[in-house]
Design a protein around this motif. Structure first.
Motif, PDB file in Angstrom:
ATOM      1  N   THR A 110     -11.322  -9.353   3.120  1.00  0.00           N
ATOM      2  CA  THR A 110     -12.146  -9.032   1.957  1.00  0.00           C
ATOM      3  C   THR A 110     -13.331  -9.984   1.844  1.00  0.00           C
ATOM      4  O   THR A 110     -14.467  -9.559   1.625  1.00  0.00           O
ATOM      5  N   ASP A 149      -8.184  -0.878  -0.071  1.00  0.00           N
ATOM      6  CA  ASP A 149      -6.921  -1.454  -0.528  1.00  0.00           C
ATOM      7  C   ASP A 149      -6.512  -0.815  -1.847  1.00  0.00           C
ATOM      8  O   ASP A 149      -6.537  -1.442  -2.912  1.00  0.00           O
ATOM      9  N   ASP A 191     -13.265  -2.210   4.162  1.00  0.00           N
ATOM     10  CA  ASP A 191     -12.357  -3.346   4.010  1.00  0.00           C
ATOM     11  C   ASP A 191     -10.934  -2.808   4.026  1.00  0.00           C
ATOM     12  O   ASP A 191     -10.503  -2.150   3.088  1.00  0.00           O
TER      13      ASP A 191
HETATM   14 MG    MG Z   1      -8.228  -7.923   1.239  1.00  0.00          MG
END
Ligand code: MG
Ligand code: ADP
Lengths: 87, 271
Positions: B17, B40, B119
């Motif tokens: 991240t 996520d 991500d």
């Molecule tokens: Mg992460």
């Protein structure tokens, strides 16, 4: 390393603490599904959809969650024939 | 047509991240149009690292489920006007990510941006495989530590088998980003060396990001480290990595080779 840069810095932890307090206050409230801002957003959008065909690109919804005050801004571009709901 | 990049690792907490935000910002600081997508679902954090947590209205799941248009869900960075964030959902789970939905979103983003940075969540399940599915390039984030290297090896295997590229018989471009690197410990022999990791994983090196307090400070204030402190050692390392991503040849230096006087006193690395 640059000394001036180093000494001119203020601690970042207070910023972290403050950001987290605001964020978590909102998130804890919304886990019981009582996020007022989100409810308002959904209901306003539903009302709009009742009266005109909602073109997603013409509606902008902005939120800013604050510690004591939050803002919700709904910006809708209404076309001339927007009153007619295209079925 | 923009490039789709997945930032992945298998293991959690290695710096995916942090790296997604820092590389995204570095590319945008150069004028490129960038969107960073948080895959996520259920445990979003990219919004927090980028300082947009109070402005999330809609998320990736809303877009996939047709509850919001893509343009409504994109959050423009307050500091860089070519940097955007597509947040993950916090309240729903990964099952809401459908392969068709993800494909639609990525296809649309690819048309509108120069770089689409995905991500990835930790693990090798749905979230991670969907994040890598449409990538042109993979950045494998690894810490110089045995379990991270092992998990990266596993992820490299998935990149070479479970992605669109792999299924079409093409080669997935993969780069290693070595993060949280502590040169003093490597020198003492307490940490795997850069050469060790490179030899084991045998993919080209995109950069080495030093372990640094500046990363923590940046996340505290909610800015990618390349914006929070653009002269810091990790920021410089991320700027160089971004340039290599764009195809430039930038010589590699192991960060913070020497510890200066102040470095010793404050436990910080000299830049
Ligand atoms: Mg992460
Ligand atoms: N280069 C670094 N130096 C110091 N701390 C780092 C560095 N990179 C990441 N971290 C810290 O490690 C933790 C995990 O990073 P994160 O980017 O969230 O990892 P991931 O997304 O892979 O789970 C965070 O607390 C982050 O601040």
């Amino acid at each position: 390393m640059n000394l001036k840069r180093f000494f001119s810095r203020s601690a970042s932890a207070p910023a972290a603490r403050e950001r987290l307090q605001v964020l978590l206050a909102h998130e804890r409230a919304s886990s019981g599904d009582s996020d007022l801002l989100k409810t308002l957003r959904d209901e306003i959008m539903a009302v709009i959809a009742k009266h005109m065909q909602v073109d997603g690109d013409k509606v902008s919804v902005k939120m800013e969650r604050g510690a004591s005050v939050s803002t919700l801004a709904v910006d809708i571009e209404v076309p001339f024939d927007g009153g007619k709901k295209a079925a | 047509m923009g490039k789709v990049i997945v930032v992945t690792s298998g293991k959690g907490g290695v710096g995916k991240t942090t790296s997604s935000a820092a590389l995204g910002a570095a590319l945008a600081q150069n004028g490129d149009k960038v969107v960073v997508v948080d895959f996520d679902v259920g445990l979003r954090n990219l919004d927090l690292v980028m300082g947009a947590e109070r402005r999330v209205v809609y998320d990736l799941v809303n877009v996939i489920q047709g509850e919001a248009k893509l343009a409504q869900a994109l959050i423009r960075d307050k500091r860089l006007e070519t940097l955007y964030l597509l947040p993950a959902s916090q309240t729903r789970d990964k099952d809401n990510l459908t392969p068709e939905g993800v494909e639609k979103v990525i296809t649309a983003l690819r048309k509108a941006f120069d770089w689409v940075i995905c991500d990835s969540p930790a693990g090798i399940e749905r979230g991670a495989t969907l994040a890598m599915r449409h990538a042109d390039v993979a950045i494998v984030v690894t810490n110089p530590e045995v379990s991270s290297v092992r998990d990266s090896d596993r992820i490299i295997g998935l990149l070479d088998s479970k992605t669109m590229k792999a299924e079409q018989g093409e080669r997935m471009e993969k780069h290693l980003l070595l993060t949280r690197f502590d040169p003093a410990r490597a020198e003492r022999g307490d940490m795997l060396k850069v050469e060790d990791v490179l030899e084991i994983l045998s993919i080209p090196l995109l950069g080495i990001i030093p372990e640094s307090m500046d990363v923590l400070r940046a996340s505290n204030v909610g800015a990618p480290v390349t914006i929070a402190d653009n002269k810091s050692a990790p920021a410089l390392a991320y700027f160089n990595a971004a340039r290599r991503l764009k195809g430039e040849t930038v010589p590699l230096t192991t960060p913070g080779e020497k510890r200066g006087f102040f470095g010793k006193i404050f436990g910080r690395k000299a830049a």
